[in-house]
Design an enzyme around this catalytic site. Structure first.
Site, PDB file in Angstrom:
ATOM      1  N   ASP A  74      41.973  43.194  42.675  1.00 56.79           N
ATOM      2  CA  ASP A  74      42.872  42.139  42.196  1.00 56.79           C
ATOM      3  C   ASP A  74      44.283  42.301  42.765  1.00 56.79           C
ATOM      4  OD1 ASP A  74      43.554  39.899  40.707  1.00 56.79           O
ATOM      5  OD2 ASP A  74      42.519  40.626  38.912  1.00 56.79           O
ATOM      6  N   ASP A 107      40.467  31.562  38.379  1.00 57.32           N
ATOM      7  CA  ASP A 107      40.294  32.086  37.025  1.00 57.32           C
ATOM      8  C   ASP A 107      39.760  31.012  36.098  1.00 57.32           C
ATOM      9  OD1 ASP A 107      40.938  34.680  37.417  1.00 57.32           O
ATOM     10  OD2 ASP A 107      42.952  34.597  36.550  1.00 57.32           O
TER      11      ASP A 107
END
Ligand code: GLA
Length: 671
Positions: free
Chosen positions: A417, A474
């Site tokens: 990430d 997301d």
């Protein structure tokens, strides 16, 4: 200067005449000679648009390099055709040298890059060698975007002046993904001339589409200004492709190119993912997670990804980035027993990391405040800061932490990430990441990496050299995903595009969506689940299992298929066809994103089929037709056999359906 980039010209075309046919006139109010739109247009020659290189000397003055001594070296392929051109030029008075490469991959892709060596100078701007904008281009398609709203297609119509896209914050970003598509008049998904370009760089870029007052147009790509180190600059690779078969032609070329250039994991059978983020967030309890893992495996998952929350004292996002040791409060026995439990269920074990970042509340920051990239008093982003990967001690430390983790725990996958932008664009940071990832991959070749940056904040062909999967967004809201993944398919193949079945009540949109819709949308790409499986009713679990079984039965050909976007006359429908490499089978996903304006469905015309071949088409999920579908479209009651020509020209009529659902039409070629 590149004169022609497009449909192949006859081999006997006379190149001098081709050049002569393009020479421009001169009229009033102009310089006496028209400056060429070369691979690096030069202001010194009177080029009025953005120059291909802008240098600043030691006194802070702008320098217009006087590039002479041009040499061109041609490298030929086995067939004797030019494979690449190496162009070198010098400005001897200032000690500046320029080098450009233009290469053909042999599979329809053109690649260009350039470098400048200029001791004592700062290279403010350097464009990758320019490819020409065709005369009939009517505009540029590119993407804007944001968190949970990635890959929003937007159109710029040529007009005098500049259309500039600039990612200044050190990553390719949600806001300006480094891709552009040049359309020629009348181009659609399925027809017309299209040129697509990608700037293969993760570290922030600038794209300039400019029309000059003399009518000429140019498209430039380079690093975001300020990225280059003093004295030397090198652009990333600009990868481009042409097609006379519409947006689908360039999409197909890019999808195939990406599938080939990315890591080998993307070409192996893709395992169905389970990711626990939206089930438990930071709240890790091994007993609960073991139960969740059993349920995920029972649904069909083949890889379990333990997301954020397992390390340091990470109870929320304010702390512990940098401290890559297991949180013994949550995991008293470490991660290994859990990973082994996951393995015993037939799944691989994956782990979330965010190695380039640090929280000020961490042991790492307390020990090494000097490892931060940028000033200590910069504002935080998601409570965190970036580590300076150009410092060898930093890169060494991160490598050691990850290497230890990968050695101690049977990890086959890292969700890598990157949840904060950089304080500034800096190519050294990207080069540092490149070497770190190269080193890690060499030491642990079996470990697959997924790129994530608050969802799709770092999706580009630079990072795809190391990562075989992108976390596209997301947003696990199927309605949003349907659109995002459809538009991203202009460049991304299914095998690299993660798509997960989210919770019934979506956490990022508040929508409540049916399991069929959620499952089929995830099944369009590299499928996974990202909800708490304990929330599923028996019926939901049964449906999810059956779509997952279908996905597994078809993954081998589908993850290598071409995704072609269908031009549907109903704007409420987002439809695509995925055609197997051998053309023997296909599947169409027609997503009803909203209620249609008209009362009945319009026939759906397919694409990418052989006109003369015959196909058996079956509506896989005909049982989803609601009672309000009261008529008898043939596909409701069984398969039809039609020619490719009929399917592409006349189309097929699908039953009426509620919005927020997907029709799945399977096709196979019959002898
Ligand atoms: C980012 C990612 C999410 C999740 C969280 C964990 O937001 O995009 O998928 O991994 O971080 O903190």
């Amino acid at each position: 200067m590149v004169i022609h980039w497009g449909a192949p010209l006859p081999v006997e075309e006379d190149l001098d005449s081709l050049w002569a046919a393009q020479v421009m006139d001169v009229t009033g109010g102009m310089m006496d000679e028209t400056a060429p739109l070369s691979i690096c247009p030069e202001a010194r020659l009177g080029w009025a648009g953005m120059p291909g290189a802008v240098l600043i000397d030691e006194n802070g003055c702008r320098v217009l390099p006087h590039l002479t001594h041009v040499t061109v070296r041609t490298e030929r392929s086995d067939l004797g055709r030019p494979q690449s051109l190496n162009v070198s030029a010098e400005d001897p008075a200032r000690g500046i040298s320029y080098h450009a490469v233009l290469a053909l991959t042999g599979e329809g892709m053109v690649q260009t890059w350039a470098s400048v060596t200029a001791p004592g100078h700062v290279v403010e701007w350097l464009a990758a060698p320019l490819l020409p904008v065709p005369p009939d281009s009517d505009g540029v398609l590119d993407f804007s975007g944001r968190w949970i709203g990635e890959f929003q297609l937007q159109r710029y119509e040529w007009r005098p002046g500049i259309h500039m896209r600039e990612a200044r914050q050190g990553r390719s970003g949600h806001e300006h993904p480094p891709f552009a598509v040049l359309t020629s008049r009348g181009a659609t998904n399925t027809a017309g001339e299209v040129r697509a370009l990608s700037y293969d760089w993760s570290g922030g870029h600038r794209m300039i589409a400019e029309e000059l007052s003399d009518g000429r147009r140019q498209l430039q790509f380079g690093h975001a200004p300020g990225s280059h180190s003093k004295g030397h600059a090198r652009t990333a690779t600009l990868t481009a492709t042409f097609s006379g078969e519409g947006l689908n032609g360039t999409a197909r070329n890019f999808q195939r190119h990406v599938r080939k250039m990315t890591t080998p994991h993307a070409r192996q059978p893709r395992p169905v993912h389970y990711n626990c983020w939206e089930a438990v967030y930071f709240d890790h309890d091994p007993v609960e997670l073991r139960d969740i893992a059993c349920r995920a495996a029972d649904l069909g998952a083949e890889r379990f990804v333990l997301d954020d929350g397992w390390f340091g004292r990470r109870d929320d996002d304010r702390t512990s980035l940098g401290d890559w040791t297991v949180d013994r409060r949550k995991w008293p026995e470490g991660l290994r027993p859990f990973a082994e439990h996951v393995e015993s269920l037939g799944m691989g074990f994956g782990l979330w990391v965010e190695p380039e970042m640090v929280n000020k509340d961490s042991d790492l920051y307390r020990a090494h405040p000097e490892w931060l990239l940028g000033p200590a008093d910069q504002p935080s982003g998601r409570q965190q800061f970036v580590l300076d990967l150009a410092q060898s001690a930093v890169a060494e430390h991160i490598f050691t932490c990850l290497d230890r983790l990968l050695t101690e725990v049977p990890i086959t996958y890292l969700k890598w990430d990157h949840n904060r932008v950089l304080p500034f664009a800096d190519e050294r940071q990207v080069r540092g990441l490149d070497s770190l990832l190269d080193r890690l991959t060499l030491a642990h070749p079996g470990v697959e990496i997924e790129t994530c940056a608050s969802g799709g904040g770092r999706i580009d062909l630079g990072i795809l050299r190391h990562a075989g999967r992108v976390w596209l967004s997301d947003s696990n809201d199927a309605l949003e995903r349907l659109r995002i993944q459809h538009d991203a398919a202009l460049f991304l193949p299914a095998c690299v595009t993660g798509s997960h079945v989210g919770p019934r009540h979506c956490h990022t949109s508040g929508r409540t969506l049916d399991i069929r819709f959620r499952a089929w949308v995830a099944a369009q790409r590299h499928m996974g689940f990202e909800m708490d499986p304990r929330e599923l009713t028996e019926d939901e679990a049964r449906i999810l299992r059956s779509v997952t079984d279908w996905w597994k039965a078809n993954r081998d050909w589908r993850m290598a298929a071409d995704i072609l976007r269908l031009d549907h006359p109903d704007p409420a429908v987002i439809a695509e066809i995925q055609v197997a490499q051998d053309g023997a089978r296909f599947v169409v996903f027609a997503g009803q994103a909203a209620a249609s304006a008209q009362s009945l469905t319009r026939p759906l015309q397919l694409a990418g089929l052989e006109a003369g071949a015959r196909y058996r088409v079956t509506l896989r999920n005909a049982d989803e037709a609601p009672p309000l579908s009261r008529g008898a479209p043939a596909l409701k009651s069984g398969p039809l056999i039609l020619s490719g020509q009929a399917l592409m020209r006349q189309g097929v009529t699908l039953p009426w359906r509620f919005p927020e659902g997907v029709w799945v039409l399977e096709g196979e070629r019959v002898p």
